[in-house]
Design a protein around this motif. Structure first.
Motif, mmCIF file in Angstrom:
data_model
loop_
_atom_site.group_PDB
_atom_site.id
_atom_site.type_symbol
_atom_site.label_atom_id
_atom_site.label_comp_id
_atom_site.label_asym_id
_atom_site.label_seq_id
_atom_site.Cartn_x
_atom_site.Cartn_y
_atom_site.Cartn_z
ATOM 1 N N ALA A 88 1.080 -5.211 -6.036
ATOM 2 C CA ALA A 88 0.729 -3.793 -6.133
ATOM 3 C C ALA A 88 -0.168 -3.516 -7.335
ATOM 4 C CB ALA A 88 1.995 -2.945 -6.228
ATOM 5 N N PHE A 89 -1.121 -2.627 -7.126
ATOM 6 C CA PHE A 89 -2.000 -2.172 -8.198
ATOM 7 C C PHE A 89 -1.207 -1.239 -9.108
ATOM 8 C CE2 PHE A 89 -4.932 0.821 -10.094
ATOM 9 C CZ PHE A 89 -5.955 -0.002 -10.535
ATOM 10 N N GLY A 90 -1.292 -1.442 -10.418
ATOM 11 C CA GLY A 90 -0.647 -0.549 -11.378
ATOM 12 C C GLY A 90 0.859 -0.628 -11.380
ATOM 13 N N LEU A 91 1.405 -1.808 -11.150
ATOM 14 C CA LEU A 91 2.848 -2.004 -11.105
ATOM 15 C C LEU A 91 3.508 -1.558 -12.413
ATOM 16 C CD1 LEU A 91 5.094 -3.283 -9.322
ATOM 17 C CD2 LEU A 91 4.711 -5.400 -10.592
ATOM 18 N N THR A 92 4.647 -0.868 -12.296
ATOM 19 C CA THR A 92 5.418 -0.425 -13.458
ATOM 20 C C THR A 92 6.858 -0.916 -13.313
ATOM 21 O OG1 THR A 92 6.291 1.644 -12.561
ATOM 22 C CG2 THR A 92 4.045 1.712 -13.489
ATOM 23 N N ASP A 93 7.656 -0.693 -14.337
ATOM 24 C CA ASP A 93 9.075 -1.074 -14.288
ATOM 25 C C ASP A 93 9.857 -0.267 -13.261
ATOM 26 O OD1 ASP A 93 8.717 -2.977 -16.258
ATOM 27 O OD2 ASP A 93 9.413 -1.674 -17.879
ATOM 28 N N THR A 94 9.326 0.882 -12.841
ATOM 29 C CA THR A 94 10.033 1.736 -11.878
ATOM 30 C C THR A 94 9.258 1.861 -10.566
ATOM 31 O OG1 THR A 94 9.077 3.750 -12.798
ATOM 32 C CG2 THR A 94 11.219 3.036 -13.689
ATOM 33 N N SER A 95 8.469 0.853 -10.242
ATOM 34 C CA SER A 95 7.723 0.836 -8.981
ATOM 35 C C SER A 95 8.626 0.407 -7.832
ATOM 36 C CB SER A 95 6.550 -0.144 -9.066
ATOM 37 O OG SER A 95 5.558 0.312 -9.938
ATOM 38 N N ARG A 96 8.413 1.034 -6.687
ATOM 39 C CA ARG A 96 9.100 0.647 -5.444
ATOM 40 C C ARG A 96 8.117 0.821 -4.294
ATOM 41 N NH1 ARG A 96 14.845 0.177 -5.369
ATOM 42 N NH2 ARG A 96 14.415 -0.662 -3.286
ATOM 43 N N LEU A 97 8.427 0.218 -3.160
ATOM 44 C CA LEU A 97 7.672 0.474 -1.943
ATOM 45 C C LEU A 97 8.292 1.698 -1.278
ATOM 46 C CD1 LEU A 97 7.177 -3.097 -0.419
ATOM 47 C CD2 LEU A 97 5.643 -1.796 -1.907
ATOM 48 N N THR A 152 0.799 -1.229 0.000
ATOM 49 C CA THR A 152 0.000 0.000 0.000
ATOM 50 C C THR A 152 0.829 1.275 0.000
ATOM 51 O OG1 THR A 152 -0.238 -0.048 2.407
ATOM 52 C CG2 THR A 152 -1.967 -1.122 1.108
ATOM 53 N N CYS A 153 2.149 1.173 0.101
ATOM 54 C CA CYS A 153 2.998 2.368 -0.036
ATOM 55 C C CYS A 153 3.710 2.358 -1.385
ATOM 56 C CB CYS A 153 3.980 2.495 1.125
ATOM 57 S SG CYS A 153 5.261 1.225 1.176
ATOM 58 N N HIS A 154 3.133 1.631 -2.342
ATOM 59 C CA HIS A 154 3.673 1.537 -3.702
ATOM 60 C C HIS A 154 3.749 2.937 -4.314
ATOM 61 C CE1 HIS A 154 2.359 0.826 -8.100
ATOM 62 N NE2 HIS A 154 3.675 0.761 -8.046
ATOM 63 N N VAL A 155 4.914 3.278 -4.864
ATOM 64 C CA VAL A 155 5.116 4.547 -5.565
ATOM 65 C C VAL A 155 5.805 4.263 -6.898
ATOM 66 C CG1 VAL A 155 5.222 5.993 -3.492
ATOM 67 C CG2 VAL A 155 7.325 4.992 -4.398
ATOM 68 N N ILE A 156 5.695 5.208 -7.804
ATOM 69 C CA ILE A 156 6.319 5.097 -9.119
ATOM 70 C C ILE A 156 7.352 6.212 -9.241
ATOM 71 C CG2 ILE A 156 5.902 5.108 -11.609
ATOM 72 C CD1 ILE A 156 2.930 4.275 -10.769
ATOM 73 N N LEU A 157 8.559 5.845 -9.613
ATOM 74 C CA LEU A 157 9.667 6.790 -9.685
ATOM 75 C C LEU A 157 10.120 6.975 -11.124
ATOM 76 C CD1 LEU A 157 11.745 5.315 -6.714
ATOM 77 C CD2 LEU A 157 10.022 7.130 -6.636
ATOM 78 N N PRO A 158 10.700 8.122 -11.442
ATOM 79 C CA PRO A 158 11.279 8.311 -12.780
ATOM 80 C C PRO A 158 12.459 7.355 -12.961
ATOM 81 C CG PRO A 158 11.078 10.415 -11.618
ATOM 82 C CD PRO A 158 10.806 9.330 -10.630
ATOM 83 N N VAL A 159 12.640 6.840 -14.167
ATOM 84 C CA VAL A 159 13.675 5.844 -14.440
ATOM 85 C C VAL A 159 15.065 6.331 -14.040
ATOM 86 C CG1 VAL A 159 14.030 6.472 -16.877
ATOM 87 C CG2 VAL A 159 14.459 4.121 -16.106
ATOM 88 N N GLU A 160 15.365 7.610 -14.260
ATOM 89 C CA GLU A 160 16.712 8.112 -13.946
ATOM 90 C C GLU A 160 17.000 8.074 -12.443
ATOM 91 O OE1 GLU A 160 14.112 11.839 -14.492
ATOM 92 O OE2 GLU A 160 14.336 9.888 -15.456
ATOM 93 N N PHE A 161 15.974 8.181 -11.608
ATOM 94 C CA PHE A 161 16.160 8.085 -10.158
ATOM 95 C C PHE A 161 16.065 6.634 -9.704
ATOM 96 C CE2 PHE A 161 14.959 12.558 -10.593
ATOM 97 C CZ PHE A 161 15.964 13.152 -9.841
ATOM 98 N N TYR A 162 15.170 5.879 -10.317
ATOM 99 C CA TYR A 162 15.034 4.460 -10.000
ATOM 100 C C TYR A 162 16.379 3.751 -10.169
ATOM 101 C CZ TYR A 162 13.385 -0.372 -10.195
ATOM 102 O OH TYR A 162 13.204 -1.707 -9.955
ATOM 103 N N ASP A 163 17.080 4.081 -11.227
ATOM 104 C CA ASP A 163 18.362 3.444 -11.522
ATOM 105 C C ASP A 163 19.451 3.775 -10.502
ATOM 106 O OD1 ASP A 163 17.282 2.167 -13.722
ATOM 107 O OD2 ASP A 163 18.042 3.641 -15.168
ATOM 108 N N LEU A 164 19.264 4.831 -9.708
ATOM 109 C CA LEU A 164 20.230 5.202 -8.675
ATOM 110 C C LEU A 164 20.065 4.380 -7.398
ATOM 111 C CD1 LEU A 164 20.056 9.104 -8.978
ATOM 112 C CD2 LEU A 164 21.863 7.581 -9.849
ATOM 113 N N LEU A 165 18.920 3.701 -7.267
ATOM 114 C CA LEU A 165 18.609 2.954 -6.044
ATOM 115 C C LEU A 165 19.196 1.551 -6.092
ATOM 116 C CD1 LEU A 165 14.851 3.919 -5.721
ATOM 117 C CD2 LEU A 165 16.755 4.809 -4.360
ATOM 118 N N PRO A 166 19.492 0.981 -4.907
ATOM 119 C CA PRO A 166 19.889 -0.427 -4.897
ATOM 120 C C PRO A 166 18.714 -1.295 -5.343
ATOM 121 C CG PRO A 166 19.795 0.474 -2.652
ATOM 122 C CD PRO A 166 19.488 1.590 -3.594
ATOM 123 N N GLU A 167 19.012 -2.471 -5.864
ATOM 124 C CA GLU A 167 17.963 -3.395 -6.289
ATOM 125 C C GLU A 167 17.051 -3.724 -5.104
ATOM 126 O OE1 GLU A 167 17.210 -4.890 -9.334
ATOM 127 O OE2 GLU A 167 18.585 -3.369 -10.104
#
Length: 145
Positions: free
Chosen positions: A102-111, A75-90
């Motif tokens: 998660a509802f509406g999961l994308t390639d750049t989704s994170r909790l 329920t804390c699912h968020v969507i991040l821009p790819v350029e920032f997503y790529d900066l995060l650890p896996e």
């Protein structure tokens, strides 16, 4: 012979416990929160090490977090821009397991509870999904402890 003893009680000021220090305007890590349609919700500044879920709760942003950050829901699912997503650890396996629900999961989704802020994430846009799948009781929102 009687001995006199004194008990000394040590205490610390109440203000020192649990107080959150927020950055001075213009000095923190800036996050832009948007809804699923791209409308601005709020811009905030946070400290390095804060997580997105805690910051959202502190600023009354409607990001649920039913499990209170224990990685037991999505329920804390968020969507991040790819350029920032790529900066995060896996994501760890438990986060990936919850993201699968998660509802509406994308390639750049994170909790949001798992994204710890760093200076490299300054200026990031956090997009909230259109809905969440809540395993908790509908209508009940957790409060920050």
């Amino acid at each position: 012979m009687l001995c006199s003893t004194r008990r000394r009680i040590h205490s610390s000021a109440v203000l020192c416990h649990g107080e959150i220090q927020r950055p001075e305007p213009g000095t923190g890590i800036k996050l832009y929160f948007k809804d699923s349609k791209g409308n601005d919700i709020k811009t905030i500044e946070a400290n390095e090490g804060d997580d997105i879920l805690s910051i959202a709760h502190e600023h009354d942003i409607d990001l649920e977090g039913a499990c209170e950050g224990s990685v037991a829901c999505s329920t804390c699912h968020v969507i991040l821009p790819v350029e920032f997503y790529d900066l995060l650890p896996e994501p760890e396996d438990d986060e990936n397991d919850m993201l699968d629900m998660a509802f509406g999961l994308t390639d750049t989704s994170r909790l949001g509870c798992q994204v710890k802020l760093t200076k490299e994430l300054d200026g990031m846009t956090v997009t909230l999904p259109a809905a969440t799948r809540n395993m908790f009781v509908d209508g009940v929102k957790p409060t920050r402890h």
